[in-house]
Design a protein around this motif. Structure first.
Motif, PDB file in Angstrom:
ATOM      1  N   TRP A   6       0.813  -1.219   0.000  1.00 50.33           N
ATOM      2  CA  TRP A   6       0.000   0.000   0.000  1.00 50.33           C
ATOM      3  C   TRP A   6       0.840   1.259   0.000  1.00 50.33           C
ATOM      4  O   TRP A   6       0.329   2.340  -0.226  1.00 50.33           O
ATOM      5  N   LEU A   7       2.153   1.152   0.207  1.00 49.73           N
ATOM      6  CA  LEU A   7       3.013   2.322   0.136  1.00 49.73           C
ATOM      7  C   LEU A   7       3.475   2.615  -1.288  1.00 49.73           C
ATOM      8  O   LEU A   7       4.110   3.615  -1.543  1.00 49.73           O
ATOM      9  N   ALA A   8       3.127   1.763  -2.222  1.00 52.89           N
ATOM     10  CA  ALA A   8       3.657   1.879  -3.579  1.00 52.89           C
ATOM     11  C   ALA A   8       3.011   2.968  -4.415  1.00 52.89           C
ATOM     12  O   ALA A   8       3.571   3.394  -5.408  1.00 52.89           O
ATOM     13  N   ALA A   9       1.846   3.426  -4.082  1.00 48.59           N
ATOM     14  CA  ALA A   9       1.176   4.425  -4.921  1.00 48.59           C
ATOM     15  C   ALA A   9       0.396   5.402  -4.056  1.00 48.59           C
ATOM     16  O   ALA A   9      -0.022   5.078  -2.962  1.00 48.59           O
ATOM     17  N   LYS A  10       0.204   6.609  -4.595  1.00 47.65           N
ATOM     18  CA  LYS A  10      -0.539   7.646  -3.882  1.00 47.65           C
ATOM     19  C   LYS A  10      -1.829   7.959  -4.628  1.00 47.65           C
ATOM     20  O   LYS A  10      -1.879   7.912  -5.840  1.00 47.65           O
ATOM     21  N   SER A  11      -2.851   8.320  -3.897  1.00 41.39           N
ATOM     22  CA  SER A  11      -4.072   8.805  -4.518  1.00 41.39           C
ATOM     23  C   SER A  11      -3.895  10.282  -4.830  1.00 41.39           C
ATOM     24  O   SER A  11      -2.898  10.893  -4.481  1.00 41.39           O
ATOM     25  N   LEU A  12      -4.914  10.882  -5.456  1.00 43.04           N
ATOM     26  CA  LEU A  12      -4.847  12.301  -5.796  1.00 43.04           C
ATOM     27  C   LEU A  12      -4.731  13.180  -4.556  1.00 43.04           C
ATOM     28  O   LEU A  12      -4.159  14.245  -4.598  1.00 43.04           O
ATOM     29  N   GLN A  13      -5.280  12.730  -3.443  1.00 46.15           N
ATOM     30  CA  GLN A  13      -5.238  13.529  -2.235  1.00 46.15           C
ATOM     31  C   GLN A  13      -3.974  13.253  -1.414  1.00 46.15           C
ATOM     32  O   GLN A  13      -3.817  13.764  -0.328  1.00 46.15           O
ATOM     33  N   GLY A  14      -3.068  12.449  -1.908  1.00 42.46           N
ATOM     34  CA  GLY A  14      -1.828  12.189  -1.210  1.00 42.46           C
ATOM     35  C   GLY A  14      -1.899  11.034  -0.223  1.00 42.46           C
ATOM     36  O   GLY A  14      -0.921  10.686   0.403  1.00 42.46           O
ATOM     37  N   ARG A  15      -3.046  10.394  -0.092  1.00 42.26           N
ATOM     38  CA  ARG A  15      -3.157   9.247   0.793  1.00 42.26           C
ATOM     39  C   ARG A  15      -2.680   7.999   0.062  1.00 42.26           C
ATOM     40  O   ARG A  15      -2.765   7.909  -1.154  1.00 42.26           O
ATOM     41  N   ARG A  16      -2.230   7.033   0.796  1.00 42.11           N
ATOM     42  CA  ARG A  16      -1.760   5.785   0.203  1.00 42.11           C
ATOM     43  C   ARG A  16      -2.950   4.926  -0.193  1.00 42.11           C
ATOM     44  O   ARG A  16      -3.985   4.944   0.444  1.00 42.11           O
ATOM     45  N   ARG A  17      -2.765   4.189  -1.275  1.00 43.12           N
ATOM     46  CA  ARG A  17      -3.801   3.249  -1.686  1.00 43.12           C
ATOM     47  C   ARG A  17      -3.128   1.925  -1.998  1.00 43.12           C
ATOM     48  O   ARG A  17      -1.963   1.887  -2.368  1.00 43.12           O
ATOM     49  N   PRO A  18      -3.836   0.823  -1.864  1.00 37.52           N
ATOM     50  CA  PRO A  18      -3.244  -0.481  -2.140  1.00 37.52           C
ATOM     51  C   PRO A  18      -2.916  -0.634  -3.620  1.00 37.52           C
ATOM     52  O   PRO A  18      -3.584  -0.066  -4.475  1.00 37.52           O
ATOM     53  N   LEU A  19      -1.881  -1.415  -3.894  1.00 45.17           N
ATOM     54  CA  LEU A  19      -1.570  -1.729  -5.289  1.00 45.17           C
ATOM     55  C   LEU A  19      -2.766  -2.418  -5.905  1.00 45.17           C
ATOM     56  O   LEU A  19      -3.436  -3.228  -5.267  1.00 45.17           O
ATOM     57  N   GLY A  20      -3.042  -2.122  -7.151  1.00 48.54           N
ATOM     58  CA  GLY A  20      -4.165  -2.741  -7.836  1.00 48.54           C
ATOM     59  C   GLY A  20      -5.479  -2.014  -7.625  1.00 48.54           C
ATOM     60  O   GLY A  20      -6.455  -2.312  -8.288  1.00 48.54           O
ATOM     61  N   ALA A  21      -5.527  -1.067  -6.699  1.00 44.96           N
ATOM     62  CA  ALA A  21      -6.761  -0.306  -6.489  1.00 44.96           C
ATOM     63  C   ALA A  21      -6.966   0.635  -7.665  1.00 44.96           C
ATOM     64  O   ALA A  21      -6.018   1.126  -8.256  1.00 44.96           O
ATOM     65  N   ALA A  22      -8.203   0.864  -8.018  1.00 48.46           N
ATOM     66  CA  ALA A  22      -8.512   1.730  -9.156  1.00 48.46           C
ATOM     67  C   ALA A  22      -8.042   3.150  -8.891  1.00 48.46           C
ATOM     68  O   ALA A  22      -8.200   3.669  -7.794  1.00 48.46           O
ATOM     69  N   VAL A  23      -7.458   3.754  -9.905  1.00 50.12           N
ATOM     70  CA  VAL A  23      -7.038   5.143  -9.823  1.00 50.12           C
ATOM     71  C   VAL A  23      -8.119   5.979 -10.483  1.00 50.12           C
ATOM     72  O   VAL A  23      -8.516   5.701 -11.611  1.00 50.12           O
ATOM     73  N   ILE A  24      -8.599   6.966  -9.787  1.00 52.78           N
ATOM     74  CA  ILE A  24      -9.612   7.854 -10.350  1.00 52.78           C
ATOM     75  C   ILE A  24      -8.920   9.150 -10.722  1.00 52.78           C
ATOM     76  O   ILE A  24      -8.373   9.839  -9.873  1.00 52.78           O
ATOM     77  N   ALA A  25      -8.951   9.454 -12.003  1.00 55.41           N
ATOM     78  CA  ALA A  25      -8.329  10.681 -12.481  1.00 55.41           C
ATOM     79  C   ALA A  25      -9.203  11.876 -12.113  1.00 55.41           C
ATOM     80  O   ALA A  25     -10.418  11.756 -11.951  1.00 55.41           O
ATOM     81  N   LYS A  26      -8.570  13.013 -12.022  1.00 51.35           N
ATOM     82  CA  LYS A  26      -9.228  14.244 -11.585  1.00 51.35           C
ATOM     83  C   LYS A  26     -10.489  14.551 -12.391  1.00 51.35           C
ATOM     84  O   LYS A  26     -11.488  15.001 -11.841  1.00 51.35           O
ATOM     85  N   TYR A  27     -10.461  14.317 -13.690  1.00 46.56           N
ATOM     86  CA  TYR A  27     -11.584  14.702 -14.547  1.00 46.56           C
ATOM     87  C   TYR A  27     -12.527  13.544 -14.870  1.00 46.56           C
ATOM     88  O   TYR A  27     -13.442  13.697 -15.670  1.00 46.56           O
ATOM     89  N   ASP A  28     -12.340  12.390 -14.232  1.00 44.17           N
ATOM     90  CA  ASP A  28     -13.243  11.259 -14.461  1.00 44.17           C
ATOM     91  C   ASP A  28     -14.703  11.588 -14.144  1.00 44.17           C
ATOM     92  O   ASP A  28     -15.598  11.164 -14.875  1.00 44.17           O
ATOM     93  N   PRO A  29     -14.991  12.338 -13.070  1.00 41.55           N
ATOM     94  CA  PRO A  29     -16.404  12.661 -12.822  1.00 41.55           C
ATOM     95  C   PRO A  29     -17.034  13.472 -13.960  1.00 41.55           C
ATOM     96  O   PRO A  29     -18.213  13.286 -14.273  1.00 41.55           O
ATOM     97  N   LEU A  30     -16.258  14.341 -14.603  1.00 40.03           N
ATOM     98  CA  LEU A  30     -16.776  15.088 -15.750  1.00 40.03           C
ATOM     99  C   LEU A  30     -17.028  14.129 -16.911  1.00 40.03           C
ATOM    100  O   LEU A  30     -18.077  14.179 -17.554  1.00 40.03           O
ATOM    101  N   ARG A  31     -16.075  13.233 -17.174  1.00 39.02           N
ATOM    102  CA  ARG A  31     -16.248  12.231 -18.225  1.00 39.02           C
ATOM    103  C   ARG A  31     -17.517  11.413 -17.989  1.00 39.02           C
ATOM    104  O   ARG A  31     -18.332  11.231 -18.890  1.00 39.02           O
TER     105      ARG A  31
END
Length: 111
Positions: A6-31
């Motif tokens: 879970w230390l391998a990647a950061k979310s947009l807000q700077g919190r750690r997320r587990p490897l393999g967890a979906a990454v939500i891009a900033k503009y995905d809600p608009l899409r």
């Protein structure tokens, strides 16, 4: 000793997320919002888009080139990818802090 996964990647807000967890891009809600639209054309104000994405648009959003449409699959402009993947082109309405989205027939992928 190796770091936990879970230390391998950061979310947009700077919190750690587990490897393999979906990454939500900033503009995905608009899409996602654009994908749900039934009309071929709609307008959104900057404020409406900001409420949808949960962030302020950058100052450069007031420039037409920020809204430029591209079919380049290697673009690094995530905002362009968002409306392109939803099947729309975007056009800044000068001086109004509004954008017109028009549905396009294209070869862009839309999962």
């Amino acid at each position: 000793m190796p770091s936990p996964p879970w230390l391998a990647a950061k979310s947009l807000q700077g919190r750690r997320r587990p490897l393999g967890a979906a990454v939500i891009a900033k503009y995905d809600p608009l899409r996602d919002y654009l994908r749900k639209q039934k009309t071929d054309e709609l307008e959104l104000s900057f404020a409406e888009m900001e409420r949808k994405i949960g962030y302020m648009l950058p100052k450069s959003a007031s420039l037409p080139q920020w809204w430029a449409n591209t079919t380049d699959p290697t673009t690094t402009h995530v905002q362009r990818t968002a409306w392109g993947d939803a099947g729309f082109d975007a056009f800044l309405i000068a001086g109004a802090d509004r954008v017109r989205f028009k549905r396009v027939q294209s070869t862009r992928s839309a999962p």
